[in-house]
Design a protein around this motif. Structure first.
Motif, mmCIF file in Angstrom:
data_model
loop_
_atom_site.group_PDB
_atom_site.id
_atom_site.type_symbol
_atom_site.label_atom_id
_atom_site.label_comp_id
_atom_site.label_asym_id
_atom_site.label_seq_id
_atom_site.Cartn_x
_atom_site.Cartn_y
_atom_site.Cartn_z
ATOM 1 N N CYS A 26 0.851 -1.187 0.000
ATOM 2 C CA CYS A 26 0.000 0.000 0.000
ATOM 3 C C CYS A 26 0.886 1.236 0.000
ATOM 4 O O CYS A 26 1.584 1.514 0.990
ATOM 5 N N THR A 27 0.876 1.987 -1.090
ATOM 6 C CA THR A 27 1.691 3.192 -1.186
ATOM 7 C C THR A 27 1.104 4.337 -0.367
ATOM 8 O O THR A 27 1.786 5.331 -0.118
ATOM 9 N N LEU A 28 -0.143 4.197 0.067
ATOM 10 C CA LEU A 28 -0.784 5.225 0.879
ATOM 11 C C LEU A 28 -0.369 5.088 2.345
ATOM 12 O O LEU A 28 0.143 6.024 2.953
ATOM 13 N N HIS A 29 -0.589 3.904 2.909
ATOM 14 C CA HIS A 29 -0.248 3.658 4.313
ATOM 15 C C HIS A 29 1.172 3.132 4.487
ATOM 16 O O HIS A 29 1.663 3.036 5.606
ATOM 17 N N GLN A 30 1.823 2.768 3.378
ATOM 18 C CA GLN A 30 3.202 2.284 3.363
ATOM 19 C C GLN A 30 3.386 1.010 4.196
ATOM 20 O O GLN A 30 4.290 0.905 5.016
ATOM 21 N N PHE A 31 2.509 0.056 3.932
ATOM 22 C CA PHE A 31 2.589 -1.261 4.541
ATOM 23 C C PHE A 31 2.741 -2.323 3.470
ATOM 24 O O PHE A 31 2.116 -2.231 2.399
ATOM 25 N N VAL A 32 3.556 -3.342 3.760
ATOM 26 C CA VAL A 32 3.545 -4.566 2.965
ATOM 27 C C VAL A 32 2.282 -5.327 3.337
ATOM 28 O O VAL A 32 1.975 -5.486 4.528
ATOM 29 N N LEU A 33 1.536 -5.765 2.325
ATOM 30 C CA LEU A 33 0.248 -6.435 2.543
ATOM 31 C C LEU A 33 0.448 -7.942 2.413
ATOM 32 O O LEU A 33 0.625 -8.465 1.325
ATOM 33 N N ARG A 34 0.410 -8.631 3.534
ATOM 34 C CA ARG A 34 0.590 -10.083 3.514
ATOM 35 C C ARG A 34 -0.669 -10.793 3.023
ATOM 36 O O ARG A 34 -0.587 -11.846 2.389
ATOM 37 N N LYS A 35 -1.828 -10.223 3.343
ATOM 38 C CA LYS A 35 -3.107 -10.833 2.970
ATOM 39 C C LYS A 35 -4.034 -9.745 2.428
ATOM 40 O O LYS A 35 -5.038 -9.395 3.044
ATOM 41 N N SER A 36 -3.690 -9.225 1.265
ATOM 42 C CA SER A 36 -4.401 -8.065 0.732
ATOM 43 C C SER A 36 -5.874 -8.332 0.453
ATOM 44 O O SER A 36 -6.699 -7.426 0.551
ATOM 45 N N ASP A 37 -6.225 -9.573 0.109
ATOM 46 C CA ASP A 37 -7.623 -9.885 -0.203
ATOM 47 C C ASP A 37 -8.528 -9.784 1.022
ATOM 48 O O ASP A 37 -9.745 -9.729 0.881
ATOM 49 N N HIS A 38 -7.921 -9.758 2.198
ATOM 50 C CA HIS A 38 -8.694 -9.724 3.444
ATOM 51 C C HIS A 38 -8.623 -8.364 4.135
ATOM 52 O O HIS A 38 -9.145 -8.215 5.235
ATOM 53 N N LEU A 39 -8.015 -7.363 3.482
ATOM 54 C CA LEU A 39 -7.776 -6.067 4.111
ATOM 55 C C LEU A 39 -8.404 -4.927 3.318
ATOM 56 O O LEU A 39 -8.614 -5.035 2.108
ATOM 57 N N THR A 40 -8.662 -3.824 4.009
ATOM 58 C CA THR A 40 -9.192 -2.639 3.342
ATOM 59 C C THR A 40 -9.035 -1.436 4.263
ATOM 60 O O THR A 40 -8.572 -1.548 5.397
ATOM 61 N N LEU A 86 0.059 -7.592 7.995
ATOM 62 C CA LEU A 86 0.802 -6.414 7.557
ATOM 63 C C LEU A 86 2.250 -6.472 8.019
ATOM 64 O O LEU A 86 2.577 -7.151 8.986
ATOM 65 N N SER A 87 3.109 -5.712 7.316
ATOM 66 C CA SER A 87 4.492 -5.559 7.755
ATOM 67 C C SER A 87 5.013 -4.214 7.265
ATOM 68 O O SER A 87 4.644 -3.746 6.193
ATOM 69 N N LYS A 88 5.875 -3.602 8.061
ATOM 70 C CA LYS A 88 6.563 -2.374 7.653
ATOM 71 C C LYS A 88 7.904 -2.675 6.983
ATOM 72 O O LYS A 88 8.599 -1.770 6.542
ATOM 73 N N ASP A 89 8.254 -3.946 6.915
ATOM 74 C CA ASP A 89 9.564 -4.351 6.393
ATOM 75 C C ASP A 89 9.530 -4.425 4.873
ATOM 76 O O ASP A 89 9.161 -5.429 4.282
ATOM 77 N N ARG A 90 9.956 -3.349 4.214
ATOM 78 C CA ARG A 90 9.925 -3.300 2.754
ATOM 79 C C ARG A 90 10.971 -4.192 2.116
ATOM 80 O O ARG A 90 10.923 -4.439 0.910
ATOM 81 N N SER A 91 11.921 -4.675 2.907
ATOM 82 C CA SER A 91 12.916 -5.593 2.355
ATOM 83 C C SER A 91 12.288 -6.918 1.944
ATOM 84 O O SER A 91 12.927 -7.717 1.241
ATOM 85 N N LEU A 92 11.059 -7.174 2.362
ATOM 86 C CA LEU A 92 10.340 -8.370 1.934
ATOM 87 C C LEU A 92 10.045 -8.322 0.433
ATOM 88 O O LEU A 92 9.799 -9.362 -0.181
ATOM 89 N N LEU A 93 10.062 -7.118 -0.139
ATOM 90 C CA LEU A 93 9.718 -6.931 -1.545
ATOM 91 C C LEU A 93 11.006 -6.909 -2.368
ATOM 92 O O LEU A 93 11.576 -5.845 -2.624
ATOM 93 N N GLN A 94 11.453 -8.070 -2.782
ATOM 94 C CA GLN A 94 12.738 -8.212 -3.442
ATOM 95 C C GLN A 94 12.644 -8.121 -4.963
ATOM 96 O O GLN A 94 13.577 -7.668 -5.622
ATOM 97 N N GLU A 95 11.559 -8.589 -5.529
ATOM 98 C CA GLU A 95 11.407 -8.601 -6.985
ATOM 99 C C GLU A 95 11.459 -7.163 -7.512
ATOM 100 O O GLU A 95 11.079 -6.217 -6.823
ATOM 101 N N THR A 96 11.945 -6.983 -8.735
ATOM 102 C CA THR A 96 12.270 -5.658 -9.267
ATOM 103 C C THR A 96 11.114 -4.668 -9.176
ATOM 104 O O THR A 96 11.265 -3.557 -8.642
ATOM 105 N N VAL A 97 9.951 -5.042 -9.683
ATOM 106 C CA VAL A 97 8.807 -4.120 -9.672
ATOM 107 C C VAL A 97 8.361 -3.848 -8.243
ATOM 108 O O VAL A 97 8.059 -2.707 -7.878
#
Length: 285
Positions: A26-40, A86-97
């Protein structure tokens, strides 16, 4: 996919329906979404709706959910289960995009979009169109100038012309399996990406229609282009009405009809002239 979830939100440029990475962001709240289908949250902007319908849905969304807190789709607060979702750890996002999108608020937005433009593949395609729709909306809210999104408009148009078949691979770009044959799911995903591009262009058309630049801009090229680009507000709806459920039909319509309309609305010469006008002013952050 729950239509009210983070997976269907423009602020999450990493996922849409069954397309994308396992983790969202989420670029708004700046969280890594572990279960995005269940969040809003109350600031969800739906990917599956065009600008005017999305605005109506957003008003209802903010009545149902808190604006500055991510909660479960059923309205329950996460409380002690937050780490599961949720997680604040952006290092979880390793893939280029994913890594590029995770840096969205650290630099000028246009730098992120330029990087996505240079990155091939369906995930960059998704992020460019999804986050681009939010960016142009924010620009309109700030200064009522649709032309601040002129480069994004052109870059999405480039995708439409150069990648008439989205570069989407089942093993790499599908985040969960649907109860249908892989070939069928891949086709549905390609159709979704093509429509997301058209939705971006339609949104820009709507903003051009609403912008005072149509009558008040001091540059004639901007006033004239605003009138023509405004005609693209129905582009996605027209494509949906003219085509069926197969992605190839959307591709053929885009190639035979859509691109001609886009080029008539904004020829390259006008795009380059408007760039000169826009770059007189600082780009929004």
């Amino acid at each position: 996919m729950n239509l009210h979830s983070c997976a269907n939100c423009l602020h999450n440029g990493l996922q849409y329906d069954s397309i994308g990475s396992r983790l969202g962001y989420c670029t708004l709240h700046q969280f890594v979404l572990r279960k995005s289908d269940h969040l809003t949250c109350g600031q969800q902007r739906r990917k599956d709706l065009l600008q005017i319908s999305a605005d109506r849905a957003a008003k209802r969304q903010c009545e149902l959910f808190p604006a500055y807190e991510i909660v479960r789709v059923d309205g329950e607060r996460l409380n002690g289960s937050e780490a599961e979702y949720l997680s604040k750890d952006r290092s979880l996002l390793q893939e280029t995009v994913s890594a590029t999108v995770a840096e969205y608020r650290r630099y000028a937005r246009i730098a992120t979009f330029a990087q996505l433009r240079r990155t091939p593949g369906a995930r960059a395609d998704l992020a460019l169109a999804s986050l681009g729709r939010v960016y142009v909306k924010n620009c309109m809210t700030l200064d009522q100038k649709w032309t601040t999104g002129i480069n994004l408009f052109w870059w999405v148009r480039e995708r439409c012309e150069n990648e008439t078949e989205p570069d989407l691979r089942y093993e790499h770009d599908i985040r969960y399996e649907m109860p249908c044959a892989p070939e069928r799911q891949l086709g549905l995903a390609k159709g979704s990406l093509l429509m997301l591009r058209l939705s971006f262009l339609s949104d820009v058309g709507t903003y051009a229609m609403q912008s005072p630049q149509r009558e008040e801009d001091d540059a004639l090229v901007v006033r004239e282009a605003s009138e023509r680009v405004a005609t693209l507000s129905s582009l996605a709806d027209d494509a949906a009405e003219a085509t069926g459920t197969e992605w190839q039909q959307v591709r053929d319509w885009l190639r035979d009809v859509g691109l001609k309309r886009i080029d008539a609305a904004l020829p390259r010469a006008d795009y380059e002239a408007i760039q000169t006008v826009v770059h007189r002013d600082p780009l929004p952050q």
